[in-house]
Motif scaffolding. Structure first.
Motif, mmCIF file in Angstrom:
data_model
loop_
_atom_site.group_PDB
_atom_site.id
_atom_site.type_symbol
_atom_site.label_atom_id
_atom_site.label_comp_id
_atom_site.label_asym_id
_atom_site.label_seq_id
_atom_site.Cartn_x
_atom_site.Cartn_y
_atom_site.Cartn_z
ATOM 1 N N ILE B 56 -42.157 -44.940 3.128
ATOM 2 C CA ILE B 56 -42.340 -45.906 2.038
ATOM 3 C C ILE B 56 -41.012 -46.201 1.328
ATOM 4 O O ILE B 56 -40.654 -47.362 1.102
ATOM 5 N N ALA B 57 -40.262 -45.154 1.027
ATOM 6 C CA ALA B 57 -38.981 -45.350 0.336
ATOM 7 C C ALA B 57 -38.017 -46.170 1.201
ATOM 8 O O ALA B 57 -37.323 -47.065 0.706
ATOM 9 N N VAL B 87 -47.230 -48.412 5.640
ATOM 10 C CA VAL B 87 -46.870 -49.814 5.372
ATOM 11 C C VAL B 87 -47.846 -50.408 4.354
ATOM 12 O O VAL B 87 -47.441 -51.104 3.418
ATOM 13 N N ALA B 88 -49.133 -50.095 4.529
ATOM 14 C CA ALA B 88 -50.138 -50.576 3.570
ATOM 15 C C ALA B 88 -49.790 -50.098 2.162
ATOM 16 O O ALA B 88 -49.793 -50.877 1.200
ATOM 17 N N LYS B 89 -49.450 -48.822 2.045
ATOM 18 C CA LYS B 89 -49.107 -48.274 0.723
ATOM 19 C C LYS B 89 -47.837 -48.922 0.165
ATOM 20 O O LYS B 89 -47.719 -49.151 -1.035
ATOM 21 N N LYS B 94 -54.774 -52.729 0.927
ATOM 22 C CA LYS B 94 -55.784 -51.858 1.514
ATOM 23 C C LYS B 94 -55.430 -51.543 2.953
ATOM 24 O O LYS B 94 -54.888 -52.380 3.666
ATOM 25 N N TYR B 95 -55.781 -50.323 3.383
ATOM 26 C CA TYR B 95 -55.601 -49.918 4.788
ATOM 27 C C TYR B 95 -56.998 -49.933 5.390
ATOM 28 O O TYR B 95 -57.834 -49.092 5.063
ATOM 29 N N MET B 124 -55.138 -51.391 9.744
ATOM 30 C CA MET B 124 -53.866 -52.013 9.363
ATOM 31 C C MET B 124 -53.897 -52.392 7.894
ATOM 32 O O MET B 124 -54.952 -52.380 7.279
ATOM 33 N N PRO B 125 -52.749 -52.781 7.347
ATOM 34 C CA PRO B 125 -52.786 -53.281 5.970
ATOM 35 C C PRO B 125 -53.563 -54.595 5.935
ATOM 36 O O PRO B 125 -53.481 -55.396 6.865
#
Lengths: 245, 245
Positions: B56-57, B87-89, B94-95, B124-125
């Motif tokens: 994420i970072a 990637v969703a996060k 939503k995932y 997926m996202p």
């Protein structure tokens, strides 16, 4: 993370030829395996262009974040070799002839011309410690926790062993593996249950296809060999219930 | 930088197997060459472990810094495949099951078990656009400027061409080269003079050794083919004055 934070490192690959796709980087794999044997994990690899500001910013980020940083590339004789000078600037050190490196190169080029390009390879940050090239040519160096290696893989392989006494590692990272002759999607759920039972083991699942069939290599990494083998046994028992679906 | 900032990208290689040295990354070279043909330069490659916070970072850093980000790895069926959820996060999405991906996978696994692991590859996202696998198996996807590709090189090679209409590139980056059959240290000074005359050309110098002899491959990269060839001609004229020293 399954390994102590203490024994961490990053690799900084410096070179436009890698970023453009012209050259496949082979140094990461060699350095990472060699460090793994010393109990030092590689937490991050960064590939960047031969640009001074990018080199300096990357070095400053990585040398604070990890115990060791290994750079490759950019210490040769040509205009695009700017790593040594960038390292000097990173540490706020003078970029000057290293007397010992100068003497080595002067001797190495005794029967040909010791020109500006060749002399340049003796220029390093003030206070650098040499890493010798046993073939007698240009040495590499380290300064504090930054190890500045050449880009040519055969030179990296010659030089790294000298650092064994310098680096402080943890327990050797053991890696055991087995070939699950089934698709990874067949065993994903069962594998996940085993991973939950062994949070201290890093289980990797790597699918492959061979002669039209599919399979999966399972890799168990840990600093505890007994635990890794126990986990492997459990995986093998699980696998015995599967046939290719 | 010789290329417009506008047409830049980064590659994020996600996978413990690359960091441990077990696997040599081949995706960077393929993706970078393919993007170069579209006039998109790769400015940075980062290799990171399968750790959610690191993914994420890294994504948040790279997607803001470059026009495009390409990730590889971590979209399979097993517990260590956490890229899609990360990637969703990253995007605060939503995932969830992508209906189209779910239907593709359901069909693909029609004659075997459509188990949890296989269903996972359809998650997926929210809002992701599919990148199809022409072999019919699990698709990849993109969301905004982040393109999420598999780790297996043959799948990456199958999928990338679909993005040709989606990506906006600049002028194609031309690369011309010549083999200077001399050591790079012999020609370093002369090469530097030519580089100064052609600040718009990125001249790379890559030494090699072959059958005991040394040589150097010189690579001239530019978006202007005429200029690159003019520079090459000047380098060849310079080289003609040298013999192996």
């Amino acid at each position: 993370m399954i390994f102590s934070k203490e024994f961490t490192s990053a690799i900084l690959i410096i070179g436009n030829e890698i970023l453009s796709g012209r050259t496949v980087d082979k140094n990461t794999s060699f350095i990472a395996k060699w460090l793994g044997d010393l109990g030092i994990s590689v937490e991050e690899v960064k590939i960047i262009p031969d640009k001074e500001d990018v080199i300096i910013a990357s070095l400053n980020e990585l040398r604070k974040k990890y115990q060791y940083v290994f750079t490759t590339g950019g210490i040769g004789p040509t205009h695009d070799d700017i790593t040594s000078e960038s390292v000097a600037k990173t540490f706020g050190k003078k970029y000057e002839y290293n007397k010992e490196a100068y003497a080595i190169l002067e001797k190495y080029y005794a029967n040909s011309e010791f020109n500006e390009g060749r002399k340049k390879m003796a220029k390093m940050p003030e206070g650098a410690t040499l890493i010798y090239n046993v073939q007698g040519s240009a040495p590499a160096f380290f300064l504090e926790n930054v190890f500045v290696l050449p880009g040519i893989p055969s030179y990296v392989e010659l030089m790294l062993p000298q650092l064994k006494e310098v680096l402080i590692g943890g327990k050797k990272i053991i890696s055991v593996s087995c070939d699950a002759k089934v698709r990874e999607s067949s065993i994903a759920v069962e594998l996940s249950i085993i991973q939950d039972k062994y949070p201290d083991i890093d289980i990797g699942s790597y699918p492959y296809s061979k002669e039209g069939g599919f399979g999966t290599i399972l890799v168990m990494r840990s600093v505890d060999e007994d635990r890794a083998n126990k986990c492997k046994k459990e995986i093998e028992t699980m696998l015995s219930k599967f046939v290719q679906k």
